[in-house]
Design an enzyme around this catalytic site. Structure first.
Site, PDB file in Angstrom:
ATOM      1  CE  LYS A 114      -4.514  -1.206   1.829  1.00 52.48           C
ATOM      2  NZ  LYS A 114      -5.509  -0.885   2.843  1.00 52.48           N
ATOM      3  CE  LYS A 198      -6.082  -7.458  -1.887  1.00 53.65           C
ATOM      4  NZ  LYS A 198      -6.310  -7.206  -0.509  1.00 53.65           N
ATOM      5  CE  LYS A 201     -13.841  -2.687   0.205  1.00 55.77           C
ATOM      6  NZ  LYS A 201     -13.574  -2.352   1.612  1.00 55.77           N
TER       7      LYS A 201
HETATM    8  P1  AMP Z   1     -11.387  -4.905   2.963  1.00 52.18           P
HETATM    9  O1  AMP Z   1     -12.254  -4.533   1.828  1.00 52.18           O
HETATM   10  O2  AMP Z   1      -9.935  -4.837   2.626  1.00 52.18           O
HETATM   11  O3  AMP Z   1     -11.720  -4.244   4.247  1.00 52.18           O
HETATM   12  O4  AMP Z   1     -11.678  -6.459   3.180  1.00 52.18           O
HETATM   13  C1  AMP Z   1     -12.808  -6.952   3.859  1.00 52.18           C
HETATM   14  C2  AMP Z   1     -12.736  -8.465   3.934  1.00 52.18           C
HETATM   15  O5  AMP Z   1     -12.815  -9.024   2.614  1.00 52.18           O
HETATM   16  C3  AMP Z   1     -11.401  -8.970   4.537  1.00 52.18           C
HETATM   17  O6  AMP Z   1     -11.688 -10.105   5.348  1.00 52.18           O
HETATM   18  C4  AMP Z   1     -10.603  -9.373   3.327  1.00 52.18           C
HETATM   19  O7  AMP Z   1      -9.677 -10.385   3.618  1.00 52.18           O
HETATM   20  C5  AMP Z   1     -11.699  -9.882   2.385  1.00 52.18           C
HETATM   21  N1  AMP Z   1     -11.290  -9.747   0.972  1.00 52.18           N
HETATM   22  C6  AMP Z   1     -10.962  -8.593   0.323  1.00 52.18           C
HETATM   23  N2  AMP Z   1     -10.648  -8.836  -0.971  1.00 52.18           N
HETATM   24  C7  AMP Z   1     -10.762 -10.191  -1.141  1.00 52.18           C
HETATM   25  C8  AMP Z   1     -10.565 -11.058  -2.260  1.00 52.18           C
HETATM   26  N3  AMP Z   1     -10.206 -10.593  -3.455  1.00 52.18           N
HETATM   27  N4  AMP Z   1     -10.765 -12.378  -2.069  1.00 52.18           N
HETATM   28  C9  AMP Z   1     -11.156 -12.869  -0.851  1.00 52.18           C
HETATM   29  N5  AMP Z   1     -11.374 -12.102   0.236  1.00 52.18           N
HETATM   30  C10 AMP Z   1     -11.168 -10.777   0.103  1.00 52.18           C
END
Ligand code: AMP
Ligand code: TRP
Length: 334
Positions: A114, A198, A201
């Site tokens: 990041k 991956k 967002k």
């Molecule tokens: P975040 O949007 O980074 O706050 O992620 C929220 C949750 O979604 C966390 O548990 C991440 O590990 C999961 N997550 C985010 N992106 C992915 C992805 N591409 N595949 C699987 N899990 C994800």
């Protein structure tokens, strides 16, 4: 010691919740509601480690709350709230900043990704972000943490911090060592444009992801455009490992159709990817469009969403304050 099972997890309100969040985290959040007490948090303080426009942050907190509800979280079963409304998170984070080690933080790969090439310009908050995440979990003495695979390293750090606190303050078993719950079948949903990255967002192209707010039309278009392969689907998973985009589409389909990946591959082998794409788009539309419609409906009543967060914060605060009282005492604070 036999600790009561408690799940905690957080999602950043940074917009565009997508299929990766849904399959990697949110679906598990929902199913855990029937197994143990659950606390789910919109982690707004984590989001501001990277600058957020205030009006967008405000809207995104409500949108993430709406997404929680639309995927099936029930505020009568789970505590749903936003992080900044329970001040115990930042208080415990400070204490844990003094327990966690610089060497441990220096190993965090998400910070390296990041912060990019100019680390001097990253916020201090981004650097100590994993300590705040440990505080989120330990504030409630959570035992289980459902997350996607990308959070594994942060979870290991939380365990190390919990262990060091218990040792330093001579209180064995005070903090339980939180266990990560990471799906075995789909721990990481990959980008539809590049199967080595991956789904995220922040990826610029909206074609890289299926958003929870997408319409049937958008889902159809994105799956049609998704990168796959010019050769028919092979029958060997080893060959597919060299074609990460194709493997990603098959893995998503296997997850949505609740069928073992090997079975899906043997059923689909020899067929063109267009065949898989038609089936996959249908499955996605069936699963995502009702969620998308519910999110839009919930967003039309913002005061209802705010009321849910407020009630959740009140409940979370009771647990947090009780635990903080003991934490302050352990540390010797008056
Ligand atoms: P975040 O949007 O980074 O706050 O992620 C929220 C949750 O979604 C966390 O548990 C991440 O590990 C999961 N997550 C985010 N992106 C992915 C992805 N591409 N595949 C699987 N899990 C994800
Ligand atoms: N760091 C997590 C992410 O980016 C979000 C998060 C914050 C979290 N606090 C948490 C996840 C506590 C699980 C438990 O996805």
């Amino acid at each position: 010691m036999n600790q009561k099972k408690l799940a905690f997890s957080g999602v950043q309100p940074t917009g565009n919740l997508h299929l990766g969040n849904y399959l990697g985290a949110l679906k598990k959040f929902v199913s855990l509601q029937n197994e143990m007490d659950c606390i789910y948090c919109v982690v707004d303080l984590h989001a501001i480690t990277v600058f957020q426009k205030p009006s967008e942050l405000h809207d995104n907190v409500l949108e993430t709350t709406a997404s929680f509800l639309a995927t099936g979280l029930n505020p009568d079963k789970s505590i749903i709230f936003n992080q900044s409304s329970v001040s115990g998170h930042t208080e415990l984070a400070w204490i844990l900043n003094c327990v966690s080690r610089i060497g441990w933080l220096n190993r965090m790969t998400q910070f390296k990704d990041k912060a990019g090439s100019d680390k001097e310009k990253a916020s201090v908050g981004l650097y100590i972000y994993p300590n705040l995440m440990a505080a989120d979990i330990l504030l409630y003495k959570a035992t289980h943490v459902p997350v996607g695979d990308d959070q594994k390293q942060h979870l290991e750090l939380s365990r190390d911090i919990a262990q060091k606190f218990n040792n330093d303050f001579n209180c064995k078993d005070f903090f339980p060592l939180p266990e990560p719950l990471i799906s075995k079948s789909i721990s990481r949903v990959m980008s539809l444009r590049d199967g080595t990255k991956k789904m995220s967002k922040s990826e610029e192209s909206d074609y890289s992801r299926i958003n929870l707010k997408d319409s049937a039309d958008e889902i159809n278009k994105k799956i049609k455009k998704a990168k796959s392969d010019s050769e028919p689907i092979p029958d060997d998973i080893k060959l597919l490992e060299k074609k990460p985009e194709a493997l990603n589409l098959l893995t998503i389909y296997s997850e949505l159709s609740k069928t073992d990946l090997k079975k899906i591959i043997s059923e689909m082998s020899g067929k063109e990817y267009s065949f898989l794409k038609t089936k996959l788009a249908e499955a996605l539309i069936e699963e995502i469009v009702p969620v998308s419609e519910e999110i839009k409906k919930l967003l039309s009543d913002k005061s209802h969403l705010k009321r849910i967060l407020k009630k959740g914060s009140e409940k979370a605060n009771v647990i947090a304050e009780e635990n903080l009282k003991n934490i302050r005492e352990k540390v010797g604070l008056i």
